[in-house]
Design a protein around this motif. Structure first.
Motif, short mmCIF file in Angstrom:
data_model
loop_
_atom_site.label_atom_id
_atom_site.label_comp_id
_atom_site.label_asym_id
_atom_site.label_seq_id
_atom_site.Cartn_x
_atom_site.Cartn_y
_atom_site.Cartn_z
N TYR A 171 -28.48 -6.64 155.53
CA TYR A 171 -28.13 -7.75 156.40
C TYR A 171 -29.40 -7.86 157.17
CZ TYR A 171 -23.35 -6.19 155.27
OH TYR A 171 -22.12 -6.04 154.51
N GLY A 172 -30.41 -7.23 157.25
CA GLY A 172 -31.58 -7.76 157.81
C GLY A 172 -32.94 -7.96 156.90
N GLU A 173 -32.73 -7.94 155.46
CA GLU A 173 -33.83 -8.07 154.75
C GLU A 173 -35.02 -7.24 155.13
OE1 GLU A 173 -33.47 -12.24 154.40
OE2 GLU A 173 -32.67 -12.01 152.38
N GLU A 174 -34.66 -5.96 155.56
CA GLU A 174 -35.81 -5.20 156.08
C GLU A 174 -36.74 -4.44 154.93
OE1 GLU A 174 -38.65 -3.80 157.27
OE2 GLU A 174 -37.45 -4.39 159.15
N GLY A 175 -37.96 -4.85 154.60
CA GLY A 175 -38.63 -4.18 153.76
C GLY A 175 -38.77 -2.75 153.72
N ARG A 176 -39.01 -2.29 154.80
CA ARG A 176 -39.09 -0.83 155.09
C ARG A 176 -37.82 0.08 155.81
NH1 ARG A 176 -45.06 0.15 157.28
NH2 ARG A 176 -46.08 -1.54 156.35
N SER A 177 -36.52 -0.52 155.02
CA SER A 177 -35.34 -0.10 155.38
C SER A 177 -35.22 1.35 155.37
CB SER A 177 -34.27 -0.57 154.57
OG SER A 177 -34.52 -0.41 153.07
N ARG A 178 -35.84 2.01 154.11
CA ARG A 178 -35.81 3.56 154.00
C ARG A 178 -36.59 4.31 155.10
NH1 ARG A 178 -32.04 3.92 150.42
NH2 ARG A 178 -32.02 2.31 148.77
N GLN A 179 -37.81 3.68 155.26
CA GLN A 179 -38.60 4.53 156.31
C GLN A 179 -37.88 4.23 157.49
OE1 GLN A 179 -39.43 2.26 153.86
NE2 GLN A 179 -41.78 2.13 153.67
N VAL A 180 -37.38 3.21 157.97
CA VAL A 180 -36.73 3.05 159.47
C VAL A 180 -35.45 3.86 159.43
CG1 VAL A 180 -35.57 1.25 160.82
CG2 VAL A 180 -37.67 0.68 159.57
N ALA A 181 -34.66 3.94 158.32
CA ALA A 181 -33.60 4.84 158.51
C ALA A 181 -33.87 6.45 158.66
CB ALA A 181 -32.74 4.78 157.17
N ARG A 182 -34.94 6.87 157.92
CA ARG A 182 -35.67 8.06 157.99
C ARG A 182 -35.87 8.46 159.63
NH1 ARG A 182 -39.18 7.95 154.62
NH2 ARG A 182 -37.91 7.79 152.68
N ALA A 183 -36.62 7.38 160.20
CA ALA A 183 -36.93 7.52 161.43
C ALA A 183 -35.94 7.64 162.53
CB ALA A 183 -37.91 6.41 161.88
N ILE A 184 -34.77 6.91 162.19
CA ILE A 184 -33.49 7.00 163.15
C ILE A 184 -33.05 8.56 162.86
CG2 ILE A 184 -31.46 5.86 163.35
CD1 ILE A 184 -32.26 3.12 162.76
N VAL A 185 -32.80 8.78 161.65
CA VAL A 185 -32.08 10.00 161.56
C VAL A 185 -33.04 11.28 162.05
CG1 VAL A 185 -31.50 11.76 159.82
CG2 VAL A 185 -30.88 9.49 159.51
N ARG A 186 -34.30 11.07 161.98
CA ARG A 186 -35.09 12.37 162.70
C ARG A 186 -34.86 12.14 164.41
NH1 ARG A 186 -40.54 11.27 159.17
NH2 ARG A 186 -39.90 12.71 157.07
N ARG A 187 -35.36 10.81 164.82
CA ARG A 187 -34.82 10.69 166.09
C ARG A 187 -33.33 11.24 166.56
NH1 ARG A 187 -36.90 7.22 170.33
NH2 ARG A 187 -35.59 7.63 172.16
N ARG A 188 -32.41 11.00 166.15
CA ARG A 188 -30.95 11.48 166.44
C ARG A 188 -30.96 12.83 166.37
NH1 ARG A 188 -27.31 8.96 161.62
NH2 ARG A 188 -27.08 10.63 160.35
N GLN A 189 -31.86 13.65 165.67
CA GLN A 189 -31.82 15.03 165.39
C GLN A 189 -31.87 15.87 166.82
OE1 GLN A 189 -33.85 15.78 161.91
NE2 GLN A 189 -31.98 15.57 160.51
N ARG A 190 -32.88 15.01 167.51
CA ARG A 190 -33.60 15.60 168.83
C ARG A 190 -32.46 15.32 169.91
NH1 ARG A 190 -38.30 12.76 167.32
NH2 ARG A 190 -38.10 11.44 169.11
N ALA A 191 -31.73 14.00 169.87
CA ALA A 191 -31.17 13.47 170.87
C ALA A 191 -30.35 12.21 170.35
CB ALA A 191 -31.54 13.18 172.29
N PRO A 192 -29.05 11.78 170.77
CA PRO A 192 -28.50 10.78 170.31
C PRO A 192 -29.22 9.62 170.77
CG PRO A 192 -26.78 12.08 171.42
CD PRO A 192 -28.16 12.84 171.54
N ILE A 193 -29.33 8.42 169.97
CA ILE A 193 -29.99 7.23 170.34
C ILE A 193 -28.84 6.28 171.05
CG2 ILE A 193 -31.10 5.03 169.52
CD1 ILE A 193 -31.81 6.81 166.83
N GLU A 194 -29.10 6.26 172.33
CA GLU A 194 -28.26 5.72 173.43
C GLU A 194 -28.47 4.08 173.71
OE1 GLU A 194 -25.54 7.30 174.51
OE2 GLU A 194 -25.88 9.50 174.13
#
Length: 300
Positions: A156-179
Motif C-alpha cells: 500500500y505504500g510501495e516502500e522499498g525498505r518495507s522489511r527494514q522498516v517493519a523490523r525497526a518498528i518491532v524492535r521499537r515496540r519491544q521497548r515501549a508501545p508506539i503511541e
C-alpha cells in the motif's frame, strides 16, 4: 470566502470537464470542506441539485456552512462513497449529470482532526476516517507480526525498505508501545540515510497504514462501479488521484467500463486519454496539487 483555508485542486479543470448545467444534478463523493462543491453549487440554479457526501461529519459541517448562500438544492449525506448505492436509497430515481471523487485530504483532515494522518504534527496514531472502523494504525504497529507490517508497507505504500522498516518498528515496540505520529516517524526515519531524502522517509509508510486502515483501494473500486451506474446519459465521472496505486485502479476501471459497459445499458468513453495534471502555476501556489491526476469518463 477567505475564512475557508482549503484550496481545491484542479478547480478550473473540474468545473470545465463537469460541463455544469444550471438545472443539473451533481454528486461530490468526497466533499471535504466543500472547495469543489462550492464552485459547482455556485453555478447551479435553484432548480439544480448538489449531493454532498463524506465520511467525516466535521468537514461536512464546514461544507454546509460554506454553501449556505448558494441557490441549489443541497442534500448532505454522511458515509463512504463505497456505499453510495445504499446511502442514496432514499433517492431511488436520481441519476447524476456529474460525479466527482477527489481522493486527496484537506489540511483540516490531515492535521486538524487529531487522528494522526500526518507526521508534521504530533498526534495519537489512529488514521481512521470513520470511528466505526475497528483497526487503527496504533493496533497495526504494536500488535501485527513483522511480516504482515512489511507486506502492508510494500503493498500500500510501495516502500522499498518495507522489511527494514517493519523490523525497526518491532524492535521499537519491544521497548515501549508506539503511541504517536512522532514516535513512528522517528522510528521509520532511522532506517534511511538522510543525505538523499527527497521526501520525508516516513511518507510512504504513513500512506500505507492509512490506506490499509480505511481499506481505501477496495473502497475506490466499489465506488467507481457504483458511480458509473448512477450517471445519466452524457453524465461524467471525474476522479482526482494522488498516487500510482489509486491512478492504476481508476485507469483500469475506466478501460473496463469502456470495453464492458454495465449490463445492457449505454456504454462509456474516455474523455481524456492522457491524465490531466495541474499547471505549473497551480503547483507553485498549492504544493499539495503537484501529484494530482484527473481522469474523466463519460456515459454515452
Amino acid at each position: 470566502m477567505t475564512e475557508f483555508a482549503h484550496t481545491p485542486v484542479l478547480l478550473d479543470e473540474v468545473t470545465t470537464y463537469l460541463q455544469i448545467r444550471p438545472h443539473g444534478t451533481y454528486l461530490d463523493c468526497t466533499t471535504g470542506e466543500g472547495g469543489h462543491a462550492y464552485e459547482v453549487g455556485r453555478q447551479l440554479s435553484s432548480e439544480g441539485t448538489l449531493f454532498m457526501m463524506d465520511v467525516d461529519a466535521a468537514v461536512l459541517a464546514i461544507a454546509r456552512e460554506r454553501l449556505k448562500d448558494t441557490a441549489a438544492r443541497k442534500v448532505i449525506i454522511r458515509g463512504n462513497f463505497r456505499d453510495m448505492t445504499r446511502l442514496l436509497k432514499d433517492y431511488p430515481d436520481t441519476g447524476f449529470d456529474g460525479i466527482l471523487m477527489d481522493l486527496g485530504f484537506s489540511s483540516e483532515q490531515l492535521t486538524g482532526t487529531g487522528r494522526g494522518f500526518s507526521f508534521s504534527h504530533d498526534q495519537p496514531l489512529d488514521m481512521r476516517l470513520d470511528d466505526d472502523l475497528k483497526v487503527t494504525a496504533k493496533n497495526i504497529v504494536n500488535s501485527f507480526p513483522e511480516e504482515d507490517i512489511a507486506d502492508i508497507l510494500w503493498k500500500y505504500g510501495e516502500e522499498g525498505r518495507s522489511r527494514q522498516v517493519a523490523r525497526a518498528i518491532v524492535r521499537r515496540r519491544q521497548r515501549a508501545p508506539i503511541e504517536t505520529t512522532s514516535e513512528l516517524a522517528e522510528t521509520v526515519a532511522a532506517v534511511f540515510p538522510t543525505r538523499h531524502a527527497r521526501i520525508h522517509p516516513a511518507t510512504k509508510s504513513f500512506q500505507a497504514l492509512r490506506i490499509y486502515v480505511n481499506d481505501e483501494l477496495n473502497a475506490l473500486e466499489n465506488g467507481l462501479k457504483s458511480a458509473a451506474s448512477l450517471l445519466n446519459l452524457n453524465g461524467r465521472l471525474l476522479v482526482i488521484s494522488y498516487h500510482s496505486l489509486e491512478d492504476r485502479i481508476v485507469k483500469r476501471s475506466y478501460l473496463a467500463l469502456c470495453e464492458n459497459p454495465v449490463s445492457g445499458e449505454p456504454g462509456f468513453r474516455l474523455v481524456n486519454k492522457k491524465v490531466i495534471r495541474p499547471t505549473d502555476s497551480e503547483v507553485a501556489e498549492n504544493r499539495r496539487s503537484r501529484s494530482a491526476k484527473l481522469r474523466v469518463l463519460e456515459r454515452v
